[in-house]
Design a protein around this motif. Sequence first.
Motif, PDB file in Angstrom:
ATOM      1  N   PHE A 128      25.515 -11.562  16.492  1.00 31.86           N
ATOM      2  CA  PHE A 128      26.250 -12.144  17.622  1.00 31.86           C
ATOM      3  C   PHE A 128      25.828 -11.594  18.993  1.00 31.86           C
ATOM      4  O   PHE A 128      26.668 -11.432  19.882  1.00 31.86           O
ATOM      5  N   PRO A 129      24.551 -11.328  19.233  1.00 30.63           N
ATOM      6  CA  PRO A 129      24.103 -10.851  20.549  1.00 30.63           C
ATOM      7  C   PRO A 129      23.781 -12.028  21.467  1.00 30.63           C
ATOM      8  O   PRO A 129      24.071 -13.185  21.160  1.00 30.63           O
ATOM      9  N   GLY A 130      23.145 -11.712  22.635  1.00 32.86           N
ATOM     10  CA  GLY A 130      22.620 -12.755  23.513  1.00 32.86           C
ATOM     11  C   GLY A 130      23.634 -13.323  24.477  1.00 32.86           C
ATOM     12  O   GLY A 130      23.727 -14.532  24.643  1.00 32.86           O
ATOM     13  N   ASN A 131      24.391 -12.450  25.184  1.00 31.04           N
ATOM     14  CA  ASN A 131      25.441 -12.956  26.066  1.00 31.04           C
ATOM     15  C   ASN A 131      24.906 -13.522  27.372  1.00 31.04           C
ATOM     16  O   ASN A 131      25.614 -14.241  28.073  1.00 31.04           O
ATOM     17  N   LYS A 132      23.660 -13.202  27.746  1.00 33.37           N
ATOM     18  CA  LYS A 132      23.085 -13.730  28.983  1.00 33.37           C
ATOM     19  C   LYS A 132      21.574 -13.735  28.864  1.00 33.37           C
ATOM     20  O   LYS A 132      20.996 -13.134  27.959  1.00 33.37           O
ATOM     21  N   GLU A 133      20.917 -14.428  29.791  1.00 32.58           N
ATOM     22  CA  GLU A 133      19.455 -14.478  29.780  1.00 32.58           C
ATOM     23  C   GLU A 133      18.894 -13.069  29.880  1.00 32.58           C
ATOM     24  O   GLU A 133      19.398 -12.238  30.642  1.00 32.58           O
ATOM     25  N   ASN A 134      17.860 -12.788  29.120  1.00 38.39           N
ATOM     26  CA  ASN A 134      17.207 -11.485  29.028  1.00 38.39           C
ATOM     27  C   ASN A 134      18.012 -10.466  28.223  1.00 38.39           C
ATOM     28  O   ASN A 134      17.640  -9.304  28.142  1.00 38.39           O
ATOM     29  N   SER A 135      19.144 -10.879  27.662  1.00 41.53           N
ATOM     30  CA  SER A 135      19.810 -10.071  26.641  1.00 41.53           C
ATOM     31  C   SER A 135      19.638 -10.813  25.327  1.00 41.53           C
ATOM     32  O   SER A 135      20.517 -11.542  24.879  1.00 41.53           O
ATOM     33  N   ASN A 136      18.470 -10.663  24.747  1.00 39.63           N
ATOM     34  CA  ASN A 136      18.180 -11.284  23.462  1.00 39.63           C
ATOM     35  C   ASN A 136      18.644 -10.352  22.354  1.00 39.63           C
ATOM     36  O   ASN A 136      19.074  -9.225  22.604  1.00 39.63           O
ATOM     37  N   GLY A 137      18.547 -10.818  21.123  1.00 40.39           N
ATOM     38  CA  GLY A 137      18.945  -9.961  20.015  1.00 40.39           C
ATOM     39  C   GLY A 137      18.159  -8.665  20.010  1.00 40.39           C
ATOM     40  O   GLY A 137      18.722  -7.569  20.098  1.00 40.39           O
ATOM     41  N   LEU A 138      16.835  -8.779  19.901  1.00 35.32           N
ATOM     42  CA  LEU A 138      15.944  -7.623  19.965  1.00 35.32           C
ATOM     43  C   LEU A 138      14.804  -7.959  20.914  1.00 35.32           C
ATOM     44  O   LEU A 138      14.045  -8.896  20.660  1.00 35.32           O
ATOM     45  N   SER A 139      14.696  -7.199  22.000  1.00 40.57           N
ATOM     46  CA  SER A 139      13.626  -7.391  22.980  1.00 40.57           C
ATOM     47  C   SER A 139      12.690  -6.191  22.932  1.00 40.57           C
ATOM     48  O   SER A 139      13.123  -5.048  23.117  1.00 40.57           O
ATOM     49  N   LEU A 140      11.421  -6.457  22.673  1.00 38.77           N
ATOM     50  CA  LEU A 140      10.402  -5.407  22.588  1.00 38.77           C
ATOM     51  C   LEU A 140       9.406  -5.610  23.720  1.00 38.77           C
ATOM     52  O   LEU A 140       8.623  -6.562  23.719  1.00 38.77           O
ATOM     53  N   PHE A 141       9.444  -4.704  24.703  1.00 40.14           N
ATOM     54  CA  PHE A 141       8.559  -4.787  25.853  1.00 40.14           C
ATOM     55  C   PHE A 141       7.437  -3.770  25.695  1.00 40.14           C
ATOM     56  O   PHE A 141       7.670  -2.562  25.687  1.00 40.14           O
ATOM     57  N   ALA A 142       6.214  -4.267  25.532  1.00 36.85           N
ATOM     58  CA  ALA A 142       5.011  -3.440  25.418  1.00 36.85           C
ATOM     59  C   ALA A 142       5.116  -2.368  24.335  1.00 36.85           C
ATOM     60  O   ALA A 142       4.902  -1.185  24.598  1.00 36.85           O
ATOM     61  N   PRO A 143       5.438  -2.760  23.095  1.00 35.80           N
ATOM     62  CA  PRO A 143       5.511  -1.758  22.027  1.00 35.80           C
ATOM     63  C   PRO A 143       4.128  -1.202  21.690  1.00 35.80           C
ATOM     64  O   PRO A 143       3.116  -1.897  21.806  1.00 35.80           O
ATOM     65  N   GLY A 144       4.079   0.057  21.283  1.00 33.29           N
ATOM     66  CA  GLY A 144       2.820   0.670  20.892  1.00 33.29           C
ATOM     67  C   GLY A 144       2.464   0.374  19.445  1.00 33.29           C
ATOM     68  O   GLY A 144       3.307  -0.035  18.641  1.00 33.29           O
ATOM     69  N   THR A 145       1.217   0.609  19.100  1.00 33.79           N
ATOM     70  CA  THR A 145       0.732   0.271  17.760  1.00 33.79           C
ATOM     71  C   THR A 145       1.343   1.135  16.670  1.00 33.79           C
ATOM     72  O   THR A 145       1.380   0.740  15.508  1.00 33.79           O
TER      73      THR A 145
END
Length: 421
Positions: free
Chosen positions: A186-203
């Motif tokens: 039940f996440p995602g209350n607004k734009e850019n609040s997604n369930g899981l957001s991964l910004f530039a994850p490392g290998t």
Amino acid sequence: MKLRCTLFTSCLLFLFIHSQSYAQEFNQNDNKWIKGWSNFEPNTTNYPDAEEQLPNIIADDMFLRNDIVYLLSGDVYVTGGATLTIQQGTLIRCDHKNPANLIVTKGSKLIAAGSEAYPIVFTSNKATKSRASGDWGGIIIAGSGKVNSVSGSGVIKGGFNPQYSVYGGNDFEEQTTILRYVRIEFPGNKENSNGLSLFAPGTASIIDNIMVSHSGQDSFYWSGGRNNIRNVISYKAEDDDFEISEGFKGDLNNLMAIRHPYITSPKGSYAIEVNGYNKDSGFTKPDAVTDITITNATLINLSDKSNYIHTASAISASNSALVYIHNSRISGFSDVVKFDKSYTSLAVIEKTFNMDNSFFNIHGDGVKTGYKPNTGILNILKYNRFTQEFVSVDELFSDPKSKYAPNFDLKKSMNNYMVMQ
């Protein structure tokens, strides 16, 4: 002459046996990995009330125990290189009145290693049967991997604290996070609040066996970085199931997206939306665009002949993204894929998109393009099996609406479907 005929006959026999064997093997579509830890009825699950509230700034290493139920309220930042470690089986209730977000800032780390028997659960703090999409925000993780933008970095949008919102860099091998057997409900209350957001994850990050249910925005969002991810489920998201952008590169294995034709965003939703780069921030070079390989994907819209008109394409590709799909099945959508105007010709599309050894059941033409005329475009779907006419979800699959473990084995053998050649 006799030897040549014998060899020819033997080759034909080998190809026939191989194709029969392959079709039977493919039809099994083993999804045993979803059993035991997933939950397809989170609104009816009784969760205990929260006992202890997390601080809004976690600047030192912190360990969450599974004998305490935690409350996540408002924006909670993991900062200053701290590591937040969550024990298997831990439950985190997420505030809907002061919508919660867990933001792991650049240089910090989240280690949430659940297990099949004891998954880690982030869920709404509303009562049973009253939970809804967008009750709270989501989990946001900022890494130091490569971002295909002019600056080589980015800023997380959504009104978060600016000093904690930067992502991207040159630490490509960083272990940004360990996420295993985690449910996000039940996440995602607004734009850019997604369930899981991964910004530039490392290998070195480990991301597998993650389920996002009833997200009001995207279930999963990747922006830049490089990683291989497997065993992820998106269940009844309002926006996209998997959105991938800003030069992310990686292999995605065992993706499952289950959509419903009446649950969608007004701007249109896709199972997979792939953007080669962000138009607002530009890109460093063409060969740094988003490049993904997807294997064993199950992309399903639970549509039938009474409501399939409300569905869109399964995949959206824009800004020259590179996409390869293998050994997957797509069903219930209008088309397999939609390309924007950055794909200027059939020749360009053939270099940037490939799909093979897969199956699709759609009600549209199959492919949508931004250029005209698009003669010959269906050639990109060669060597995949498909239904001659649209088939409703219950007629096509064994048990697609199971609340325990949906089964998307085809009722008929793969050999009973058409092959595009």
